[in-house]
Design an enzyme around this catalytic site. Structure first.
Site, PDB file in Angstrom:
ATOM      1  N   HIS A 111     -51.819  -8.359 -14.333  1.00 50.03           N
ATOM      2  CA  HIS A 111     -53.250  -8.239 -14.081  1.00 50.03           C
ATOM      3  C   HIS A 111     -54.199  -7.912 -15.125  1.00 50.03           C
ATOM      4  CE1 HIS A 111     -52.346  -4.015 -12.891  1.00 50.03           C
ATOM      5  NE2 HIS A 111     -53.616  -3.797 -13.413  1.00 50.03           N
ATOM      6  N   ASP A 142     -46.070  -8.585 -11.273  1.00 53.57           N
ATOM      7  CA  ASP A 142     -47.117  -7.936 -12.062  1.00 53.57           C
ATOM      8  C   ASP A 142     -46.735  -7.778 -13.635  1.00 53.57           C
ATOM      9  OD1 ASP A 142     -49.728  -7.302 -12.748  1.00 53.57           O
ATOM     10  OD2 ASP A 142     -49.776  -5.624 -11.298  1.00 53.57           O
ATOM     11  N   SER A 225     -53.109   0.926 -16.797  1.00 52.21           N
ATOM     12  CA  SER A 225     -52.146  -0.144 -16.267  1.00 52.21           C
ATOM     13  C   SER A 225     -51.423  -1.150 -17.641  1.00 52.21           C
ATOM     14  CB  SER A 225     -52.819  -1.636 -15.599  1.00 52.21           C
ATOM     15  OG  SER A 225     -53.324  -1.166 -14.467  1.00 52.21           O
TER      16      SER A 225
END
Length: 373
Positions: A111, A142, A225
């Site tokens: 992402h 992911d 992230s």
């Protein structure tokens, strides 16, 4: 199997949101040094001007030796690992990454890269940005790998630890670029292991259901992230990916509840991408269906309707067909597409499992040998 974002059944729990997809902060949003110093003065007391007296520095000498040793450990880990952490800038998002090898491969979250192909990568320790290009992305887990066009001086590959050795109570540090603050470090503990969580698709999330996640109390914020969750041996034990959201706080992050993809999973996926340019063996079980959540007359979820079940897929081979409503996988009750994804995440391709489903007014069962996602 298509997975749409939905709340899983069982005890109430916070939905999860993706952590990145963050546009660069406007300069006006960054506090000035003077403002920060002022805030520190207000919180800790200022000398002179009638403010509260500053703490007696002599008390620092009385700190237990163990505390000093722990501080030294923190500093050593940060000095050792931070050169392995980078900031990744896409045209509309910002995230973090971890140097995977000495050839310039960087592992991050899917992402973070989104649908983009080129990125600007900056070392957490400073220096000029370097261009990187996408190798491959695997949204189902992911994870993604990008590769630097040149290697900045001082970057070094991270050491990845053994996920099976991760245990509750371990002290961990989260390293990345929260809110664009490159090279930031937070600390906490491993709060739990083996969590299965589902991330939303709103705002660019992949909608993936992720198994065996490491839960941590270390602060995880937008921009973290794809960064590093590190133990005190200087090993990356996970890639921070998700933070819990509290609906009662208007969708704001719930402090101290973050999740990281375990290092063993990261290595499995990244190794395949580096070697083959794609994931060839996901290790993730699948029913090989397209489904949707079914609601009853009270608008409560009651199962997953099969929309498509190819004849050569796992469910199709076992006799399931469009129109069937799956209500149980093994001993796990299935009420939503998300609960089905979470039940499958705990299994492996080739496992045999009894699927309970409704066909018309009848309840039937079928033994299904699970396929691979």
């Amino acid at each position: 199997m298509d997975v749409s974002p939905a709340r899983a059944p069982g005890p109430p729990r916070s939905p999860l949101s993706r952590l990145s997809g963050l546009p660069p902060l406007p300069r006006s949003a960054v506090p000035s040094l003077a403002a920060v110093v002022c805030a520190v003065g207000l919180l800790g007391g200022c000398s002179g001007g009638g403010g509260a007296p500053a703490p007696d520095r002599s008390t620092q000498a009385a700190a237990p030796l163990a505390a000093n040793d722990l501080e030294d450990d923190y500093r050593a880990v940060i000095k050792n690992v931070l050169p392995s952490v980078v900031q990744i800038d896409a045209s509309e998002s910002l995230g973090s990454g971890v140097v995977y090898d000495d050839k310039g491969h960087i592992v991050t979250n899917a992402h973070v890269v989104g649908r983009e192909k080129t990125f600007r990568v900056s070392a957490a320790t400073g220096g000029r940005p370097v261009t990187a290009r996408l190798v491959s992305t695997y949204p189902e887990q992911d994870l993604a790998v990008i590769k630097l066009e040149s290697l900045p001086q001082g970057l070094k590959p991270a050491r990845f630890g053994d996920s099976s050795a991760v245990d509750m109570g371990q002290i961990v540090l989260a390293m990345g670029s929260p809110l664009g603050l490159s090279g930031s470090v937070t600390q906490g503990i491993v709060s739990a292991t083996g969590r299965t969580v589902s991330e939303g698709q709103n705002g660019g999330g992949t909608g993936a259901t992720l198994a065996n996640m490491v839960q941590t109390s270390a602060a995880i914020n937008p921009g973290n992230s794809g960064g590093a969750l590190v133990n005190l041996d200087g090993e990356v034990i996970g890639i921070p990916t998700l933070a819990a959201v509290d609906p009662e706080l208007g969708g704001g992050s719930a402090a101290g509840i973050g999740f990281a993809i375990p290092a063993t999973t990261v290595r499995t996926i990244a190794d395949q991408i580096v070697k083959d340019g794609k994931v060839t063996d996901s290790g993730r079980a699948a029913l090989d269906i397209t489904g949707r959540t079914v609601l009853d007359d009270a608008y409560e979820p009651t199962g997953v309707a099969v929309v498509e079940a190819p004849a050569n897929g796992a469910a199709g081979k076992a006799g399931l067909r469009p129109g069937d409503v799956i209500t149980r996988l093994g001993d796990t009750e299935i009420t939503t597409i998300t609960s089905l994804a979470e039940a499958l995440a705990a299994r492996r391709p080739g496992d045999e499992v009894v699927v309970t489903y409704e066909r018309g007014s009848e309840t039937q069962t079928a033994k299904v040998r699970l396929g691979e996602m």
